[in-house]
Design a protein around this motif. Structure first.
Motif, PDB file in Angstrom:
ATOM      1  N   LYS A   1       1.949   5.181  -0.061  1.00  0.00           N
ATOM      2  CA  LYS A   1       1.335   6.407   0.460  1.00  0.00           C
ATOM      3  C   LYS A   1       0.820   7.260  -0.695  1.00  0.00           C
ATOM      4  CE  LYS A   1       4.295   6.983   4.556  1.00  0.00           C
ATOM      5  NZ  LYS A   1       5.316   7.852   5.181  1.00  0.00           N
ATOM      6  N   LYS A   2      -0.132   8.073  -0.381  1.00  0.00           N
ATOM      7  CA  LYS A   2      -0.644   9.013  -1.372  1.00  0.00           C
ATOM      8  C   LYS A   2       0.498   9.927  -1.828  1.00  0.00           C
ATOM      9  CE  LYS A   2      -4.343  12.370  -2.153  1.00  0.00           C
ATOM     10  NZ  LYS A   2      -5.482  13.121  -1.536  1.00  0.00           N
TER      11      LYS A   2
ATOM     12  N   THR B   1       3.017   8.961  -3.700  1.00  0.00           N
ATOM     13  CA  THR B   1       4.214   8.179  -3.993  1.00  0.00           C
ATOM     14  C   THR B   1       4.492   8.148  -5.498  1.00  0.00           C
ATOM     15  OG1 THR B   1       4.006   6.765  -2.048  1.00  0.00           O
ATOM     16  CG2 THR B   1       5.224   5.864  -3.905  1.00  0.00           C
TER      17      THR B   1
ATOM     18  N   GLU C   1       8.419   5.197  -2.065  1.00  0.00           N
ATOM     19  CA  GLU C   1       8.164   5.161  -0.635  1.00  0.00           C
ATOM     20  C   GLU C   1       6.811   4.492  -0.435  1.00  0.00           C
ATOM     21  OE1 GLU C   1       7.967   8.193   3.213  1.00  0.00           O
ATOM     22  OE2 GLU C   1       8.256   8.959   1.191  1.00  0.00           O
TER      23      GLU C   1
ATOM     24  N   ASN D   1       3.834   2.594   2.447  1.00  0.00           N
ATOM     25  CA  ASN D   1       3.322   2.433   3.799  1.00  0.00           C
ATOM     26  C   ASN D   1       2.679   1.052   3.879  1.00  0.00           C
ATOM     27  OD1 ASN D   1       2.392   2.882   6.412  1.00  0.00           O
ATOM     28  ND2 ASN D   1       0.528   3.891   5.703  1.00  0.00           N
TER      29      ASN D   1
ATOM     30  N   ASN E   1       0.838  -1.204   0.000  1.00  0.00           N
ATOM     31  CA  ASN E   1       0.000   0.000   0.000  1.00  0.00           C
ATOM     32  C   ASN E   1       0.869   1.249   0.000  1.00  0.00           C
ATOM     33  OD1 ASN E   1      -2.855  -1.077   0.435  1.00  0.00           O
ATOM     34  ND2 ASN E   1      -1.727  -2.088   2.084  1.00  0.00           N
TER      35      ASN E   1
ATOM     36  N   GLN F   1      -5.136   3.710  -5.460  1.00  0.00           N
ATOM     37  CA  GLN F   1      -5.321   2.788  -4.348  1.00  0.00           C
ATOM     38  C   GLN F   1      -6.594   1.976  -4.551  1.00  0.00           C
ATOM     39  OE1 GLN F   1      -5.095   5.506  -1.005  1.00  0.00           O
ATOM     40  NE2 GLN F   1      -3.028   4.790  -0.511  1.00  0.00           N
TER      41      GLN F   1
END
Length: 498
Positions: free
Chosen positions: A448-449, A451, A495, A497, A446, A466
């Protein structure tokens, strides 16, 4: 009903036993590695684990017959030990004499290690391991402790300026900035203090009891130590001492008892094909002397449980999961370990998928290429390494210096992560799949917003969204029609999460 209940009970018991067996095997797999404590070795092991891709070469006089290395000398009842070459293969002692006579005709006049080193470097290989001596005892280096060697005056190649083959290979690969590994066989079937001519050999082991003849055994221990120290003294920097012949080791009585019980269970006829004899080669002493010559030396005492096996070497297979210790899969690229006439090499797709699979599970790939009796690689080997190099030129940042990330694979997508926290996804293309799909879905990660996701070899920033589980990458038409590489396409996620 009674029979039904009995059948169900038997199934439950069988299932429990199977689970217990699998659990015991998993515990054994995890506990059989003894971590190193020498800080110089630990530092070197970390560097080695970042290299990911190496070359193994099996080469000796046996290449003239195109057989399975030294193994036809071993009088064990296995198909791959069969004697099929020579004038008199049905007479063991005549066959052994003829096999050892191959020293006289070994003449690889087309030997060009610089060409090999350049091909390996282009492929992205970072280290090499060469067979300085296999079980037959023939030394591919100028040892002063034996006449059974490539530089002996009876060997046809001995007058060639490149006669000291191991030194020439080490220098050529070192000049291409690759680490050097010396494969060395602990058993030596030519040495009179291992296979004493008074006793017939019965298998791969020493053919007498070292406990009964301690002076004879000590002579063999000294010989082995002297040859290894030669390689670590006169042949420049050596990074890895790769010891084969795991049956040459010090075994406790408990280990011997377990071995024979297992063998009896395996054999329906009662015939035990191989035996286990305690053969204390004094490894602790040898490693201490070796590291005085080469500080930080990585030692691989293959298949011997203990602190002198700095990394493990699953042979011609890839573990099903990540392993909690350093490891390396040694894999045949084509034919056999040693030279096979008209060998068929793995495809570029198979090779690259193999590398990705190994690296995603935290291991290194050691790919074997076998030189011919004339001293050449077959064209298939060069073609395969070219395919590796073309792919690595685009994708190597997702290979070198990476670690596994759970779950390491989802469907046909493998994963790695680097020390900066970036994650790489490898889409493994199916046979004949040369166009990328329009969307790629990954459920186990998942981001991150915001990315950034890109494809290695392209400057395009890819769109992604997502999902309820994981995320989806949209692939633009231009990349779908013309991917940046063949066989496996790599996406970089800067990056995430979890």
């Amino acid at each position: 009903m009674k029979k039904s209940r009995q059948r169900a009970l038997k199934l439950i018991i069988a299932f429990v036993l199977m689970q217990n067996g699998l659990m015991a095997q998993a515990i054994y797999e995890d506990e059989r590695y003894v971590p190193e404590t020498d800080p110089l070795v630990l530092e070197k092991l970390d560097q080695w684990q970042d290299k990911k891709f190496g070359l193994l070469m099996h080469w000796g006089t046996y290449s003239q017959w195109g057989i399975v290395e030294s193994w036809s000398l071993c009088p064990e009842d296995y198909g791959w030990c069969e004697r099929k070459k020579g004038e008199n293969p049905k007479n063991y002692f005549e066959y052994k004499k003829e096999y050892e006579g191959l020293k006289k005709t070994f003449n690889p006049v087309k030997f060009d290690p610089e060409k090999w080193a350049k091909a390996a470097k282009y492929a992205g290989m970072k280290y090499m391991v060469f067979t300085t001596k296999h079980h037959d005892g023939f030394s591919m280096f100028d040892s002063k402790y034996t006449d059974y060697k490539v530089t002996d005056s009876e060997c046809a190649f001995s007058t060639n300026p490149k006669a000291n083959i191991a030194k020439e290979i080490f220098n050529a690969f070192r000049n291409e900035d690759m680490w050097i590994g010396a494969y060395f066989s602990k058993p030596d079937w030519n040495n009179e203090n291992y296979w004493d001519p008074y006793f017939p050999p019965l298998g791969r082991n020493v053919n007498y009891d070292p406990a009964v003849y301690p002076e004879k055994w000590q002579k063999f221990v000294d010989f082995t130590h002297n040859q290894i120290l030669e390689l670590l003294t006169d042949y420049g920097s050596v990074d890895i001492l790769w010891l084969d012949g795991g049956w040459v080791s010090k075994n406790s009585q408990k280990e011997l008892d377990h071995f024979y019980k297992d063998k009896q269970r395996e054999s329906s006829t009662g015939f035990i094909k191989s035996t286990m004899i305690s053969q204390d080669i004094k490894m602790d002493e040898l490693v201490a002397k070796a590291r005085k010559k080469q500080p930080g030396l990585i030692v691989v005492d293959r298949a011997v449980h203990g602190k002198n096996q700095n990394y493990l070497t699953p042979e011609n297979r890839i573990p099903e999961k990540t392993l909690p210790y350093p490891w390396e899969s040694c894999i045949i690229s084509g034919g056999g370990w040693s030279y096979t006439p008209d060998a068929k090499y793995m495809s570029g797709r198979k090779g690259i998928h193999t590398l990705v699979d190994v690296v995603a599970k935290g291991g290194n790939l050691l790919l074997n290429v076998a030189p011919s009796p004339e001293g050449e690689w077959q064209q298939g080997a060069y073609d395969l390494l070219q395919e590796f190099g073309d792919w690595m030129h685009v994708n190597n940042t997702a290979i070198y210096g990476t670690k596994p990330i759970e779950p390491f694979k989802e469907n046909n997508i493998c994963m790695t992560q680097n020390k900066d926290g970036n994650v790489f996804l490898f889409y493994l293309a199916e046979e004949g799949e040369d166009r990328m799909p329009s969307e790629i879905v990954v459920k186990s990660i998942n981001p991150k917003k915001g990315t950034k996701i890109s494809m290695l070899g392209s400057n395009k920033k890819l769109k992604w969204v997502q999902q309820k589980e994981g995320f989806k990458i949209m692939i633009p038409r231009s990349l779908r029609k013309k991917p940046t590489s063949k066989y496996a396409w790599t996406f970089k996620i800067e990056e995430i999460n979890r």
